[in-house]
Structure formats: C-alpha cells, structure tokens
Design an enzyme around this catalytic site. Structure first.
Site, PDB file in Angstrom:
ATOM      1  N   LYS A  11       0.922  -1.196  -0.098  1.00 50.86           N
ATOM      2  CA  LYS A  11       0.155  -0.119   0.083  1.00 50.86           C
ATOM      3  C   LYS A  11       0.905   1.133   0.067  1.00 50.86           C
ATOM      4  CE  LYS A  11      -3.851  -2.419   2.577  1.00 50.86           C
ATOM      5  NZ  LYS A  11      -4.702  -2.295   3.832  1.00 50.86           N
ATOM      6  N   TYR A  51     -12.560  -2.709  -3.532  1.00 39.89           N
ATOM      7  CA  TYR A  51     -13.149  -2.934  -2.116  1.00 39.89           C
ATOM      8  C   TYR A  51     -14.610  -2.811  -2.018  1.00 39.89           C
ATOM      9  CZ  TYR A  51      -8.413  -2.258   0.457  1.00 39.89           C
ATOM     10  OH  TYR A  51      -7.125  -2.372   0.871  1.00 39.89           O
ATOM     11  N   ASN A 114      -1.997  -0.269   7.657  1.00 37.77           N
ATOM     12  CA  ASN A 114      -1.400  -1.550   7.862  1.00 37.77           C
ATOM     13  C   ASN A 114      -0.366  -2.361   6.487  1.00 37.77           C
ATOM     14  OD1 ASN A 114      -3.267  -2.204   6.007  1.00 37.77           O
ATOM     15  ND2 ASN A 114      -4.688  -3.521   7.516  1.00 37.77           N
ATOM     16  N   HIS A 117      -1.725  -5.504   1.225  1.00 35.84           N
ATOM     17  CA  HIS A 117      -2.880  -6.067   0.918  1.00 35.84           C
ATOM     18  C   HIS A 117      -2.653  -7.624   0.346  1.00 35.84           C
ATOM     19  CE1 HIS A 117      -7.034  -6.974  -0.819  1.00 35.84           C
ATOM     20  NE2 HIS A 117      -6.175  -7.284  -1.906  1.00 35.84           N
ATOM     21  N   GLU A 128      -9.738  -9.881  -8.266  1.00 37.18           N
ATOM     22  CA  GLU A 128      -8.647  -8.915  -8.037  1.00 37.18           C
ATOM     23  C   GLU A 128      -7.550  -8.857  -9.199  1.00 37.18           C
ATOM     24  OE1 GLU A 128      -9.235  -8.695  -3.245  1.00 37.18           O
ATOM     25  OE2 GLU A 128      -7.447  -9.325  -3.836  1.00 37.18           O
TER      26      GLU A 128
HETATM   27  P1  DAT Z   1      -7.616  -7.049   4.967  1.00 40.15           P
HETATM   28  O1  DAT Z   1      -6.732  -5.966   4.366  1.00 40.15           O
HETATM   29  O2  DAT Z   1      -6.921  -7.795   6.122  1.00 40.15           O
HETATM   30  O3  DAT Z   1      -8.250  -8.126   3.937  1.00 40.15           O
HETATM   31  P2  DAT Z   1     -10.466  -6.074   5.073  1.00 40.15           P
HETATM   32  O4  DAT Z   1     -10.564  -6.499   3.709  1.00 40.15           O
HETATM   33  O5  DAT Z   1     -11.430  -6.245   6.168  1.00 40.15           O
HETATM   34  O6  DAT Z   1      -8.985  -6.364   5.750  1.00 40.15           O
HETATM   35  O7  DAT Z   1     -10.321  -4.174   5.107  1.00 40.15           O
HETATM   36  C1  DAT Z   1      -9.512  -3.674   4.224  1.00 40.15           C
HETATM   37  C2  DAT Z   1      -8.726  -2.835   4.826  1.00 40.15           C
HETATM   38  O8  DAT Z   1      -9.324  -1.786   5.198  1.00 40.15           O
HETATM   39  C3  DAT Z   1      -7.882  -3.136   5.930  1.00 40.15           C
HETATM   40  O9  DAT Z   1      -6.619  -3.914   5.352  1.00 40.15           O
HETATM   41  C4  DAT Z   1      -7.572  -1.979   6.635  1.00 40.15           C
HETATM   42  C5  DAT Z   1      -8.912  -1.185   6.547  1.00 40.15           C
HETATM   43  N1  DAT Z   1      -9.540  -1.567   7.634  1.00 40.15           N
HETATM   44  C6  DAT Z   1     -10.345  -2.753   8.063  1.00 40.15           C
HETATM   45  N2  DAT Z   1     -11.311  -2.859   9.093  1.00 40.15           N
HETATM   46  C7  DAT Z   1     -11.090  -1.562   9.719  1.00 40.15           C
HETATM   47  C8  DAT Z   1     -11.627  -1.060  10.682  1.00 40.15           C
HETATM   48  N3  DAT Z   1     -12.445  -1.584  11.473  1.00 40.15           N
HETATM   49  N4  DAT Z   1     -11.053   0.591  10.998  1.00 40.15           N
HETATM   50  C9  DAT Z   1     -10.339   1.118  10.029  1.00 40.15           C
HETATM   51  N5  DAT Z   1      -9.611   0.498   8.998  1.00 40.15           N
HETATM   52  C10 DAT Z   1     -10.087  -0.677   8.807  1.00 40.15           C
HETATM   53 MG    MG Z   2      -9.511  -7.837   2.644  1.00 43.91          MG
END
Ligand code: DAT
Ligand code: MG
Length: 151
Positions: A11, A51, A114, A117, A128
C-alpha cells in the site's frame, strides 16, 4: 495446485516507508513465483471496485482515499496454497493482533496504515487479478529452482 495465484499489494504507506524490497523478498525467499508487478497510483474509482465488498463500512471512504493517495505496488504471486499462506505472511487486519514475524506485526501499528493487501480467498484473488492486470501482463514461466522448492 502449485499454480494457485494471489493478488498482493504494498500500500502507499509501505511504499513511502521503503518496505517494497523487504516485502517482495519475503515472498521470493519463501519460494513463491512473481507473475506480475507494477508501481501505480490508481483512481478512487478503481479502489471502490477493489474494495466493493466493504462499501457501507464507516472506514470505506477513508480507506479509498488513503489507497489513492500515492503509488502502490500491485503484484501477482503464484505457488502452492499461496492465497492462505500469503495472508498468514501479511498478518491480521489489525496490526496490533498480528504476530511478530508477519509483515504487519513487524512494521505497523494502526489498522488504516497496515502496509499491505492480500486476497482473502482463491475466488477473490481471481477477481482482483482481473481488476488490476491485463491477462497479457501475467508472465507464464518456469522457475529453475522449483525442483528445490517443491518435492
Ligand atoms: P484485510 O486488508 O486484512 O483483507 P479487510 O478486507 O477487512 O482487511 O479491510 C480492508 C482494509 O480496510 C484493511 O486492510 C484496513 C482497513 N480496515 C478494515 N477494517 C477497519 C476498521 N475497523 N477500521 C479502520 N480501517 C479498517
Ligand atoms: Mg480484504
């Protein structure tokens, strides 16, 4: 089965913090095969598609804006169980719950920063990869060291 593919991205925060080489290196050293790679700043529209499953979440708009805020590194990696193993190498979505030794556990603190991805299933990996890459940009090749990686 060792032909499984996943979509991974460093990212914008990972690019800014100089973690591209380290992240690529972890997957290389593990034995996975790089199939496609590009540094690219993408539109919010593209990220809303990427997303789409998270549309409606309170953090969705912030996430899209952050992901569009600078260049990121989009990649496709191939190998046995790479979708699940890739997620394990990334760590948990929340860096504070990520173990040391994972990318997020080693390099990040906040959920919204974080670093990386990774596709969460073989099915979403397929979607994707299609969204981020043209079929012609996925390299089909044999790695000479595969006989030293796979029994
Ligand atoms: P991942 O990236 O582990 O697949 P995800 O698909 O649920 O997680 O969410 C995509 C991104 O969105 C994640 O990397 C960070 C952000 N995110 C997820 N949950 C969040 C939250 N509760 N608060 C803030 N950012 C969040
Ligand atoms: Mg995800």
């Amino acid at each position: 089965k060792s032909g499984e593919r996943t979509f991974l991205a460093v990212k914008p925060d990972g690019v800014q913090r100089g973690l591209v080489g380290d992240i690529i290196s972890r997957f290389e050293k593990r034995g996975y095969k790089l199939v496609a790679l590009k540094l690219q700043q993408v539109s919010e529209d593209h990220l809303r598609k990427h997303y789409a499953d998270l549309k409606g979440k309170p953090f969705f708009e912030g996430l899209v804006k952050f992901m569009a805020s600078g260049p990121l590194v989009a990649m496709v990696w191939e190998g046995l169980d790479v979708v699940k193993q890739g997620r394990a190498m990334l760590g948990e979505t929340n860096p504070l719950a990520s173990k040391p030794g994972s990318i997020r556990g080693d390099y990040s603190i906040d959920m919204g920063r974080n670093i990386c991805h990774g596709s969460d299933s073989v099915e979403s990996a397929k979607k994707e990869i299609e969204l981020w890459f043209d079929a012609k940009d996925l390299c089909d090749y044999k790695k000479a060291n595969d006989v030293w990686v796979y029994e």
